[in-house]
Scaffold this active site. Sequence first.
Site, PDB file in Angstrom:
ATOM      1  N   GLY A 107       0.843  -1.364  -0.110  1.00 48.98           N
ATOM      2  CA  GLY A 107      -0.108  -0.167  -0.011  1.00 48.98           C
ATOM      3  C   GLY A 107       1.013   1.299  -0.025  1.00 48.98           C
TER       4      GLY A 107
ATOM      5  CG  ASP B 150      -0.071  -4.995   6.064  1.00 55.61           C
ATOM      6  OD1 ASP B 150       0.106  -4.283   4.962  1.00 55.61           O
ATOM      7  OD2 ASP B 150      -0.210  -6.020   6.206  1.00 55.61           O
ATOM      8  N   GLY B 151      -0.721  -1.802   5.960  1.00 49.27           N
ATOM      9  CA  GLY B 151      -1.653  -0.799   5.813  1.00 49.27           C
ATOM     10  C   GLY B 151      -3.175  -1.542   6.044  1.00 49.27           C
TER      11      GLY B 151
ATOM     12  CE  LYS C 161      -3.664  -6.868   5.660  1.00 52.01           C
ATOM     13  NZ  LYS C 161      -3.250  -5.239   5.314  1.00 52.01           N
ATOM     14  N   GLY C 162      -7.509  -7.645   2.760  1.00 54.08           N
ATOM     15  CA  GLY C 162      -7.838  -8.444   1.657  1.00 54.08           C
ATOM     16  C   GLY C 162      -7.920  -7.930   0.145  1.00 54.08           C
TER      17      GLY C 162
ATOM     18  N   GLY D 292      -5.604  -6.781  -1.752  1.00 55.98           N
ATOM     19  CA  GLY D 292      -4.485  -7.179  -2.581  1.00 55.98           C
ATOM     20  C   GLY D 292      -4.378  -8.794  -2.662  1.00 55.98           C
TER      21      GLY D 292
ATOM     22  CD  GLU E  81      -1.411  -8.211   3.663  1.00 49.47           C
ATOM     23  OE1 GLU E  81      -1.161  -7.257   3.230  1.00 49.47           O
ATOM     24  OE2 GLU E  81      -2.677  -8.453   3.933  1.00 49.47           O
TER      25      GLU E  81
ATOM     26  CE  LYS F   6      -7.060   3.650   3.996  1.00 48.76           C
ATOM     27  NZ  LYS F   6      -5.908   2.842   3.515  1.00 48.76           N
TER      28      LYS F   6
END
Length: 227
Positions: free
Chosen positions: A29, A83-84, A96-97, A99, A105, A123
């Site tokens: 990200g 991480d983002g 998440k997910g 990508g 991850e 967020k």
Amino acid sequence: MKEDVLRKLCAAKAMEYIKNDTVIGLGAGRNIACLIELISEAMNDNFKLKVITPSDNTKNLCIKKGIEVLPIFLIDTIEVAFDGCVEVDENFYASKGAGGIFTKEKIVGAMAKNYILLADEKKLTKKLSCELPISIEILKDSLSYVIKIVEQLGGKAMVRTSANKDGYLITEDGNLLLDIIFENILDFDKLNNNLKTITGVIETSIFTKEVDKIIVSGENGVRVISR
């Protein structure tokens, strides 16, 4: 405040958690890309660092910046990983997910002593929403069975496709991704556990236990929330 400024605030704060001559984990990200820029600048001043990452884009950017990338399978413990996320709430549950690399991850998050998400205020929510799909990685042969059980749990599942190829998207490990819409989720931890108990499901995009800290940037600056 502009998004690029918010990302720089997050990245600068993240640098405070990185020790010299260590191995760290990086997700994917734009926040992570901004962090890589700062790491690259620090390495010009004799700062040493190695990286593990499940993201091809992050790997390529690290290599371009002269940062050594190690295979994940060679490492069992790291001090910190960043991480983002699509969304994270006050319970430290994260969605998440997008990508499609959430399984790896989670592996990186599990081996990290501190798994830190970088996010802007938009967020961070009080409770995860149901607006975006929950994703799961599954074995190809389990497709019809998993869809049946997911429907029994109240979800509507769609196999993820790609504009770059005809047919289903296949992960680098040869698996499929299902994106699932639920009308209402009362307990994300319970849903995560229910999905993971389905035979054929490898992992979900719901992070309920991995996140230790959230670095949040907003109009009033940057702050760190710890579990």
